[in-house]
Design a protein around this motif. Structure first.
Motif, mmCIF file in Angstrom:
data_model
loop_
_atom_site.group_PDB
_atom_site.id
_atom_site.type_symbol
_atom_site.label_atom_id
_atom_site.label_comp_id
_atom_site.label_asym_id
_atom_site.label_seq_id
_atom_site.Cartn_x
_atom_site.Cartn_y
_atom_site.Cartn_z
ATOM 1 N N GLN A 103 0.902 -1.180 -0.056
ATOM 2 C CA GLN A 103 0.151 0.027 -0.065
ATOM 3 C C GLN A 103 0.867 1.238 0.003
ATOM 4 O O GLN A 103 0.406 2.117 0.147
ATOM 5 C CB GLN A 103 -0.898 0.006 1.353
ATOM 6 C CG GLN A 103 -1.666 -1.232 1.174
ATOM 7 C CD GLN A 103 -2.827 -1.331 0.170
ATOM 8 O OE1 GLN A 103 -3.287 -0.187 -0.351
ATOM 9 N NE2 GLN A 103 -3.097 -2.316 -0.410
ATOM 10 N N ASP A 104 2.013 1.099 -0.496
ATOM 11 C CA ASP A 104 3.018 2.349 -0.444
ATOM 12 C C ASP A 104 2.426 3.237 -1.574
ATOM 13 O O ASP A 104 1.785 2.967 -2.500
ATOM 14 C CB ASP A 104 4.556 2.001 -0.837
ATOM 15 C CG ASP A 104 4.514 1.090 -2.065
ATOM 16 O OD1 ASP A 104 3.752 -0.039 -1.900
ATOM 17 O OD2 ASP A 104 5.512 1.134 -2.547
ATOM 18 N N GLU A 105 2.748 4.622 -1.027
ATOM 19 C CA GLU A 105 1.864 5.643 -1.841
ATOM 20 C C GLU A 105 2.214 5.880 -3.178
ATOM 21 O O GLU A 105 1.679 6.000 -4.220
ATOM 22 C CB GLU A 105 2.229 7.077 -0.974
ATOM 23 C CG GLU A 105 1.657 8.326 -1.783
ATOM 24 C CD GLU A 105 1.766 9.539 -0.884
ATOM 25 O OE1 GLU A 105 1.481 10.617 -1.270
ATOM 26 O OE2 GLU A 105 2.423 9.594 0.224
ATOM 27 N N THR A 131 8.354 3.595 1.866
ATOM 28 C CA THR A 131 7.396 2.860 2.748
ATOM 29 C C THR A 131 8.239 1.784 3.115
ATOM 30 O O THR A 131 8.887 0.850 2.430
ATOM 31 C CB THR A 131 6.122 2.245 2.125
ATOM 32 O OG1 THR A 131 5.463 2.999 1.674
ATOM 33 C CG2 THR A 131 5.242 1.428 3.043
ATOM 34 N N PRO A 179 7.787 8.888 -2.166
ATOM 35 C CA PRO A 179 7.818 8.525 -0.284
ATOM 36 C C PRO A 179 8.293 7.091 -0.563
ATOM 37 O O PRO A 179 8.219 6.334 -1.442
ATOM 38 C CB PRO A 179 6.220 8.598 -0.197
ATOM 39 C CG PRO A 179 5.608 9.700 -1.331
ATOM 40 C CD PRO A 179 6.457 9.242 -2.629
#
Length: 276
Positions: A178-180, A196, A194
């Protein structure tokens, strides 16, 4: 007179057909040479060996598309970093041409070169993005870069417009990362990516892939990713070899409904403690 004209017309038609046939052969030979060049670029630019890390198993599969001139620019890579970590990447260059295959090589080499300056995934993708923009190409690439610390069992991940990764643990949990993420590489300067952080637990796996594995006319992206989640979950619980999981995931590309490059990189933790 009419018979003579008919014979002359026939000779002219044959001559034109002969010329068109010769031109078609030349064009086919040019296309074939372009495809052979792109295939050679793909083969020579992808790594032949994976880093050997105690406790960690890496496995890859790559299925290039050879339909007409549809030779694309998917890649995978894994290499040792100066701090003892491992750099891992998969990516996909826009387009299916010889230029896409060559651009793939530039992206992959750029990531490796800049990783000697910084291996922090977000900063590395930002610097690679700015580097690609200086090349003046119209092409762009999507990419996932991960830094694996084999001692701590941690993965730091940054995504540039790429499909998410899949994870699974030995206790039966599995899902989609679910990293951005940020925009593709080579589109706009000054972008941020970003980072994660994930924990690669004992018996756990991470699957990095390109969209040719999971998306096409028959399968939507969500459906394709769900299939890989299922495969990864089974593999982690059953303690399958990383190589067997990579083979099962790449076979999934046969069900997406189109001919496209497909790349898979599996990271698996076998439970052995890695000494610092």
């Amino acid at each position: 007179m009419s018979r003579k004209r008919s014979a002359d017309d026939g000779d002219e038609l044959l001559a034109r057909l002969g010329l068109l046939t010769a031109q078609a052969r030349e064009f086919a030979a040019l296309q074939r040479s372009q495809v052979e060049l792109a295939i050679a670029l793909q083969r020579d630019m992808l790594p032949r060996d994976m880093p050997d890390v105690p406790g960690i198993h890496l496995a890859v599969r790559y299925s290039p598309a050879y339909s007409g001139l549809n030779v694309g620019g998917d890649w995978y890579d894994a290499f040792a970093l100066s701090d003892g970590c491992i750099g891992l990447s998969v990516g996909d260059v826009q387009g299916h041409t010889t230029e896409a295959a060559a651009f793939m090589g530039q992206v992959r080499v750029g990531l490796r070169a800049l990783a000697s300056v910084t291996s922090e995934p977000g900063e590395l993708l930002a610097r690679t993005n700015d580097l690609l923009l200086t090349l003046g190409s119209d092409l762009f690439a999507t990419c996932t870069f991960m830094r694996l610390d084999p001692v701590a069992g941690t993965l730091e991940s940054a995504r540039a417009g790429h499909v998410p990764s899949v994870w699974a643990t030995a206790d039966g949990r599995s899902g989609i990362s679910q990293d951005e993420g940020g925009p593709p590489l080579g589109v706009q300067e000054g972008m941020e990516y970003p980072v994660t952080r994930y924990q690669l637990s004992t018996g756990g796996v991470f699957v990095l892939l390109t969209d040719g594995v999971v998306e096409g006319p028959i399968l939507s992206l969500d459906e394709g990713l769900d299939q890989v989640v299922r495969l990864a979950g089974i593999a982690a619980v059953a303690r399958m070899e990383a190589d067997a999981l990579a083979a099962a995931v790449i076979k999934n590309a046969e069900h997406v409904g189109h001919e496209d490059d497909a790349a898979v990189l599996v990271i698996a933790h076998d439970g052995r403690k890695v000494q610092p």
